[in-house]
Design an enzyme around this catalytic site. Structure first.
Site, short mmCIF file in Angstrom:
data_model
loop_
_atom_site.label_atom_id
_atom_site.label_comp_id
_atom_site.label_asym_id
_atom_site.label_seq_id
_atom_site.Cartn_x
_atom_site.Cartn_y
_atom_site.Cartn_z
N ASP A 1 5.49 -5.53 -4.73
CA ASP A 1 4.07 -5.23 -4.99
C ASP A 1 3.91 -5.03 -6.49
O ASP A 1 4.91 -4.90 -7.22
CB ASP A 1 3.66 -3.97 -4.19
N ARG B 1 -3.46 -9.63 8.29
CA ARG B 1 -4.30 -8.44 8.10
C ARG B 1 -5.46 -8.49 9.10
O ARG B 1 -5.84 -7.48 9.68
CB ARG B 1 -4.86 -8.39 6.67
N ARG C 1 -11.53 3.16 1.55
CA ARG C 1 -10.51 2.98 0.50
C ARG C 1 -10.84 3.96 -0.61
O ARG C 1 -11.90 3.86 -1.24
CB ARG C 1 -10.55 1.53 -0.02
N HIS D 1 -0.96 2.88 2.50
CA HIS D 1 -1.72 1.66 2.87
C HIS D 1 -1.26 1.23 4.27
O HIS D 1 -0.56 0.23 4.44
CB HIS D 1 -1.44 0.57 1.83
N GLN E 1 -1.89 -2.33 5.78
CA GLN E 1 -1.02 -3.32 5.16
C GLN E 1 0.36 -3.31 5.84
O GLN E 1 0.86 -4.35 6.27
CB GLN E 1 -0.87 -3.00 3.66
N CYS F 1 2.04 -7.99 -0.82
CA CYS F 1 0.76 -7.66 -0.17
C CYS F 1 -0.42 -8.33 -0.87
O CYS F 1 -1.48 -8.46 -0.28
CB CYS F 1 0.59 -6.15 -0.14
N1 CP Z 1 -3.41 -6.31 0.04
C1 CP Z 1 -4.63 -5.77 -0.11
O1 CP Z 1 -4.93 -4.70 0.39
O2 CP Z 1 -5.48 -6.53 -0.83
P1 CP Z 1 -6.91 -6.09 -1.36
O3 CP Z 1 -6.72 -5.02 -2.37
O4 CP Z 1 -7.49 -7.36 -1.95
O5 CP Z 1 -7.73 -5.61 -0.20
N1 NVA Z 2 -0.26 -0.90 -4.76
C1 NVA Z 2 -1.43 -1.73 -4.88
C2 NVA Z 2 -1.79 -2.35 -3.58
C3 NVA Z 2 -2.97 -3.27 -3.62
C4 NVA Z 2 -3.28 -3.86 -2.30
C5 NVA Z 2 -2.58 -0.88 -5.41
O1 NVA Z 2 -2.76 0.25 -4.93
O2 NVA Z 2 -3.31 -1.34 -6.29
#
Ligand code: CP
Ligand code: NVA
Length: 305
Positions: free
Chosen positions: A221, A289, A99, A126, A129, A261
Site C-alpha cells: 500500500d 470490493r 470514511r 480499513h 478492504q 488496495c
Molecule cells: N482502496 C480504496 O479504498 O480506494 P479509495 O480510497 O479510492 O476508496
Molecule cells: N492507506 C491508504 C489506503 C487508501 C485506500 C490511505 O489511508 O490513504
C-alpha cells in the site's frame, strides 16, 4: 439490536465465511433487491474512488438509494460533533457508511447512531478492504488456511485490518515495515492471540526479502496515506528499501500474486512493471470490493440470510 461493521476484530471466522458465501450469491443473482426502499448516507471526510463508487453502485444494485455527503456538507467534528450527526441522520436514513480521519469519530458515530454504521476507512482501520482482499485471495488460491501473505510497507490502516483478517482466517502474514512504521502494537498483540486460536503465523520482519520468502501473495500500500502528505518526503527516504519490484518478487513463490488496495504510487511502493505485470491482480481485487460490500450491506440491513 443494530449491528455495525467497524472492525474485523468484531467478526468471527464463521461470520466472515458467511460473508464470502453471500458475496458469491450476490455476484450471481443480480436481480435480488433486499435493500428496496432503504436509503443510506455516505459520509466521506477523505477522497475516494473505489469505496465510494462500489458502495453507491452496490446499494443501487440491491434496490436501495445512496446519498453522498461531501466533507464540506457535514464538517464532522467542526460544524457539528459526530454524536449529533449520528442521531440526526438516524432519523432519516437506514444506514451510514463513513470514511473519517479519526477512528474515534467513527466510534462516536456508531455509538450514537440507531442505524448500522459501516467503516469505509479511518486512520486506524480499513475493514471493507481487508475483507474483500481475503475474498480475492480465497478465489485466486482456492483456499485461505495456510496461505502466506507478505505485506511490505507502511503499518497503516490496511495493514492493521489485514492483521485482524488474516489472524481470524488462518492465513499466515509476514509484515515488513521500516523501523517506526510498524502496525499498531495493540492490534498486533490482539492478532497474535487470534492467530494462535485459528492456526495462523503472524510475523513482523525488518527485511522485505525475508518477509516475502515463500509468499503466495505479496501485498503493498502507499507509503504516505491520506492526511500524511506533509511527511511524504521523509517517508520516501525511510521506505526506499520497501518497494515491491521484480527483484523483491524473486524471493516469493514463483507463482506469487501481487495485490495493492489502490490508489498506487508507481515508482514508490510498487514498480510500474510489477503493477502492470502478469502477477498483478489489483483490478480483480478492486472489483471484489463491490461484491464483498454488497454482502456486508445485506448482512447488516436486510433479513436475507
Ligand atoms: N482502496 C480504496 O479504498 O480506494 P479509495 O480510497 O479510492 O476508496
Ligand atoms: N492507506 C491508504 C489506503 C487508501 C485506500 C490511505 O489511508 O490513504
Amino acid at each position: 439490536m443494530k449491528k455495525d461493521l467497524i472492525s474485523i476484530k468484531d467478526l468471527t471466522p464463521k461470520e466472515i465465511n458467511a460473508l464470502f458465501s453471500l458475496a458469491d450469491r450476490l455476484k450471481k443473482a443480480k436481480s435480488m433487491q433486499p435493500l428496496k426502499g432503504k436509503c443510506l448516507g455516505l459520509i466521506f471526510q477523505k477522497p475516494s474512488n473505489r469505496t465510494r463508487v462500489s458502495f453507491e453502485v452496490g446499494i443501487a444494485q440491491l434496490g436501495g438509494r445512496a446519498i453522498y455527503l461531501r466533507p464540506e456538507d457535514v464538517k464532522l467534528g467542526s460544524r457539528e460533533p459526530a454524536k449529533d450527526v449520528a442521531r440526526t441522520l438516524s432519523r432519516y436514513l437506514d444506514g451510514i457508511v463513513a470514511r473519517t480521519f479519526k477512528h474515534n469519530d467513527l466510534l462516536e458515530l456508531a455509538g450514537f447512531a440507531s442505524v448500522p454504521v459501516i467503516n469505509a476507512l479511518s486512520d486506524l482501520l480499513h475493514p471493507c478492504q481487508a475483507l474483500s482482499d481475503l475474498y480475492t485471495i480465497r478465489k485466486k488460491l482456492k483456499k485461505l488456511k495456510g496461505a502466506k501473505v507478505a505485506y511490505i510497507g507502511d503499518g497503516n490502516n490496511v495493514a492493521n485490518s489485514l492483521l485482524y483478517g488474516c489472524s481470524k482466517m488462518g492465513v499466515n502474514l509476514s509484515i515488513a515495515s521500516p523501523k517506526g512504521y510498524e502496525p499498531s502494537r495493540e492490534i498486533l498483540s490482539e492478532s497474535l492471540e487470534f492467530a494462535s486460536k485459528n492456526g495462523s503465523e503472524i510475523s513482523l520482519i525488518s527485511d522485505a526479502s525475508r518477509a516475502v520468502s515463500g509468499a503466495d501473495i505479496v501485498y503493498t500500500d502507499v507509503w504516505t496515506s491520506m492526511g500524511q502528505e506533509t511527511q511524504a518526503g521523509k517517508r520516501r527516504q525511510d521506505f526506499k528499501n520497501f518497494q515491491v519490484n521484480a527483484k523483491l518478487l524473486f524471493h516469493a513463490k514463483p507463482k506469487a500474486l501481487v495485490m495493492h488496495c489502490l490508489p498506487a504510487h508507481r515508482g514508490e511502493e510498487i514498480s510500474e512493471g510489477v503493477l502492470e505485470g502478469p502477477r498483478s491482480i489489483v483490478f480483480d481485487q478492486a472489483e471484489n470490493r463491490l461484491h464483498m460490500q454488497k454482502a456486508i450491506l445485506v448482512k447488516l440491513l436486510s433479513k436475507m440470510k
